[in-house]
Write an enzyme that holds these catalytic residues in place. Structure first.
Site, short mmCIF file in Angstrom:
data_model
loop_
_atom_site.label_atom_id
_atom_site.label_comp_id
_atom_site.label_asym_id
_atom_site.label_seq_id
_atom_site.Cartn_x
_atom_site.Cartn_y
_atom_site.Cartn_z
N ASP A 1 -4.65 88.39 63.55
CA ASP A 1 -3.89 87.46 63.96
C ASP A 1 -2.93 86.95 62.83
OD1 ASP A 1 -3.00 84.69 64.52
OD2 ASP A 1 -4.25 84.69 66.23
N GLY A 2 -1.74 86.89 62.78
CA GLY A 2 -1.01 86.51 61.71
C GLY A 2 -1.31 85.29 61.30
N ASP B 1 7.98 87.86 62.11
CA ASP B 1 8.56 88.25 62.91
C ASP B 1 7.74 88.75 64.47
OD1 ASP B 1 10.76 89.48 64.64
OD2 ASP B 1 10.83 91.27 63.76
#
Length: 251
Positions: free
Chosen positions: A118-119, A136
């Site tokens: 998970d970013g 992004d």
């Protein structure tokens, strides 16, 4: 790789091929990424060239983190042309990551790595360690909540070293995009630069931790001089668009 249950929680993308390109989609109406087959490291979509505009302000970042791998356009470009930078890309969707080879994303090495995760979690843990952060991350429905909350943008600010820069790709057709921009400005407490793409609905937002962008001299030079000539030519139209947006903002 995650177990089957976790994999099923993510939308499965598909690939469309033409004689000269390969593109990644969640729906046929929206393209997530595109690769030119004869130049796989090139940036085919305008918004990706705009996102590389951080090079106007920071030509040699030490550590670049990319949230959202997709077809790997930004990751490949940074790996190929920023030879002195360490690149970390984070992708939450295992189905996207499984297409890594199909989009010629290079293998991990001492300065390049792709992480399944998970970013938002990555950014939260990266306090004061990044020079450049490119966000992004999209799912089939748009930007996920964990990558557009006020706490996420606060974590983006904290993740950057002093003088670092964050770049966010937003969808101008998303009714919440203005709210996201307000949150970014609130977290960084400094003027931001927003640049709309000419050929798509993307809006790219640049913001610094500090005054690097505020003190930047616009001048006539539109690209950092240490880029190769063909790379400079590839980026020039997008970077001129950024330079003009910065000039208009200061008027």
């Amino acid at each position: 790789m995650p177990n089957t249950f976790k994999a099923l929680q993510h939308a499965e993308p598909f690939v469309i091929e033409t004689p000269g390109s390969r593109s990644l989609h969640f729906t046929r109406l929206e393209m997530q990424s595109r690769m030119c087959l004869d130049q796989p490291d090139w940036l085919s979509l305008e918004y990706t060239r705009l996102m590389m505009g951080f090079l106007l302000f920071m030509s040699q970042p030490g550590h670049v983190a990319i949230i959202g791998l997709g077809g790997g356009s930004l990751a490949k470009f940074c790996h190929c042309y920023l030879a002195e930078s360490r690149i970390t890309a984070v992708e939450v969707n295992p189905h996207v990551l499984s297409l890594r080879d199909k989009f010629h994303v290079p293998p991990d090495d001492e300065r390049f790595s792709v992480i399944l995760g998970d970013g938002a979690d990555f950014v939260r843990a990266a306090e004061d360690s990044l020079d450049t952060l490119l966000v992004d991350g999209f799912v089939a429905e748009g930007i996920p909540p964990q990558l557009s909350s006020q706490s996420f943008y606060d974590d983006c600010f904290a993740a950057l070293r002093r003088g670092g820069m964050a770049v966010f790709n937003l969808d101008g057709d998303d009714g919440d995009s203005e709210q996201y921009i307000e949150r970014i400005a609130r977290s960084f407490d400094t003027p931001i630069l927003r640049v709309s793409a000419a050929t798509c609905t993307n809006v790219v937002v640049f913001v610094c931790k500090g005054d690097r962008m505020l003190n930047h001299s616009i001048g006539t030079e539109a690209l950092p001089r240490d880029l190769k000539f063909d790379v400079r030519a590839h980026l020039l139209p997008a970077f001129n668009r950024i330079r003009l947006a910065l000039k208009d903002q200061r008027c």
